[in-house]
Design a protein around this motif. Structure first.
Motif, short mmCIF file in Angstrom:
data_model
loop_
_atom_site.label_atom_id
_atom_site.label_comp_id
_atom_site.label_asym_id
_atom_site.label_seq_id
_atom_site.Cartn_x
_atom_site.Cartn_y
_atom_site.Cartn_z
N VAL A 1 -4.07 25.50 24.66
CA VAL A 1 -5.18 26.39 24.99
C VAL A 1 -6.44 25.98 24.20
O VAL A 1 -6.54 26.22 23.00
CB VAL A 1 -4.82 27.86 24.71
CG1 VAL A 1 -6.00 28.77 25.05
CG2 VAL A 1 -3.60 28.26 25.53
N THR A 2 -7.36 25.36 24.90
CA THR A 2 -8.62 24.93 24.30
C THR A 2 -9.67 26.02 24.49
O THR A 2 -9.43 27.00 25.20
CB THR A 2 -9.12 23.65 25.00
OG1 THR A 2 -9.29 23.98 26.38
CG2 THR A 2 -8.17 22.49 24.83
N PHE A 3 -10.86 25.78 23.93
CA PHE A 3 -11.95 26.73 24.10
C PHE A 3 -12.25 26.95 25.59
O PHE A 3 -12.37 28.08 26.05
CB PHE A 3 -13.21 26.21 23.37
CG PHE A 3 -14.40 27.11 23.54
CD1 PHE A 3 -14.64 28.15 22.65
CD2 PHE A 3 -15.27 26.94 24.61
CE1 PHE A 3 -15.73 29.00 22.82
CE2 PHE A 3 -16.36 27.78 24.79
CZ PHE A 3 -16.59 28.81 23.89
N VAL A 4 -12.33 25.85 26.32
CA VAL A 4 -12.70 25.95 27.75
C VAL A 4 -11.64 26.73 28.53
O VAL A 4 -11.97 27.61 29.34
CB VAL A 4 -12.91 24.54 28.35
CG1 VAL A 4 -13.11 24.61 29.86
CG2 VAL A 4 -14.10 23.85 27.69
N LYS A 5 -10.37 26.43 28.28
CA LYS A 5 -9.30 27.14 29.01
C LYS A 5 -9.31 28.63 28.68
O LYS A 5 -9.14 29.48 29.55
CB LYS A 5 -7.95 26.51 28.70
CG LYS A 5 -7.78 25.11 29.28
CD LYS A 5 -6.47 24.50 28.80
CE LYS A 5 -6.34 23.06 29.26
NZ LYS A 5 -5.14 22.41 28.70
N MET A 6 -9.49 28.93 27.39
CA MET A 6 -9.53 30.34 26.98
C MET A 6 -10.76 31.03 27.57
O MET A 6 -10.70 32.18 28.02
CB MET A 6 -9.57 30.41 25.44
CG MET A 6 -9.74 31.80 24.87
SD MET A 6 -8.27 32.82 25.01
CE MET A 6 -7.37 32.33 23.56
N PHE A 7 -11.88 30.32 27.60
CA PHE A 7 -13.12 30.88 28.15
C PHE A 7 -12.91 31.24 29.63
O PHE A 7 -13.27 32.32 30.08
CB PHE A 7 -14.26 29.85 28.00
CG PHE A 7 -15.62 30.39 28.36
CD1 PHE A 7 -16.47 30.88 27.38
CD2 PHE A 7 -16.06 30.39 29.68
CE1 PHE A 7 -17.73 31.39 27.71
CE2 PHE A 7 -17.31 30.89 30.02
CZ PHE A 7 -18.15 31.39 29.04
N ILE A 8 -12.29 30.32 30.36
CA ILE A 8 -12.07 30.55 31.81
C ILE A 8 -11.13 31.75 32.02
O ILE A 8 -11.38 32.62 32.86
CB ILE A 8 -11.53 29.28 32.49
CG1 ILE A 8 -12.62 28.20 32.50
CG2 ILE A 8 -11.05 29.56 33.92
CD1 ILE A 8 -12.16 26.81 32.89
#
Ligand SMILES: O=C(O)CCCC[C@@H]1SC[C@@H]2NC(=O)N[C@@H]21
Length: 188
Positions: free
Chosen positions: A109-116
């Protein structure tokens, strides 16, 4: 359910009440305020996962339903569920569930995945539930209700960003106590 899970569910339900202490911003042209509480939904889904995250929102909204003034601006009572913001409130449960559901199926879980995930569960789902009810209760068209929601987008994007940064950190910090995700130990 384990005692530890119950404690976390209660904690995240309580967090919603704490967030209600920050006054809502009333826009004047709509009965729907800008509230900080939606950030709590994102934390619940991202940290507790789908099942417990949704449960924390059910506990929180049950308290609201029986009259505890835990919504922003000290609102509470069953009537709020048939008012202009009733759809958004039901969206709180589904939103937390969806965030957890997405993240439980996400590796690394990266920043982008969590953001989405937060954007989908913490914003889009709320709009999907909130807009039709707002339109119906206030007797405006769906298009008008959508336009009203434009006003929430900047604030909601800021909340998604804050929730994403803090959730990534909290998932790491709380990994010893709560592991709702296969990927919890691989948090970026
Ligand atoms: O307290 C309530 O009665 C619920 C308020 C719902 C507010 C909605 S949630 C999505 C959008 N973003 C905001 O900041 N406000 C609206």
């Amino acid at each position: 359910m384990k005692t530890k899970d119950m404690v976390f569910v209660a904690l995240f339900a309580a967090l919603m009440g704490v967030l209600a202490l920050i006054p809502a911003i009333n826009l004047g042209f709509t009965p729907v305020p800008i509230v900080l509480q939606t950030i709590g939904i994102m934390f619940a889904g991202a940290i507790l996962g789908s099942r417990l995250g949704a449960l924390s929102q059910i506990v929180f909204l049950s308290l609201v339903a029986v009259g505890v003034p835990l919504l922003a601006n000290g609102k509470g009572g069953a009537a709020v569920f048939v008012g202009p913001t009733g759809g958004y409130l039901i969206g709180y449960i589904v939103g937390a569930f969806v965030i957890g559901f997405i993240l439980e199926r996400t590796e690394n879980v990266t920043f982008v995945k969590m953001f989405i995930a937060n954007l989908i569960g913490g914003v889009l789902i709320l709009y999907v539930f909130g807009i039709p009810v707002l339109a119906f209760v206030t007797n405006i068209s769906i298009m008008e209700a959508i336009k009203v929601n434009y006003a929430f987008i900047p604030g909601d994007l800021i909340k998604v960003t804050i929730a994403t940064i803090l959730s990534l950190r909290l998932r790491k910090a709380l990994a010893v106590y709560i592991k709702p995700h296969k990927s919890a130990s691989k948090v970026a």
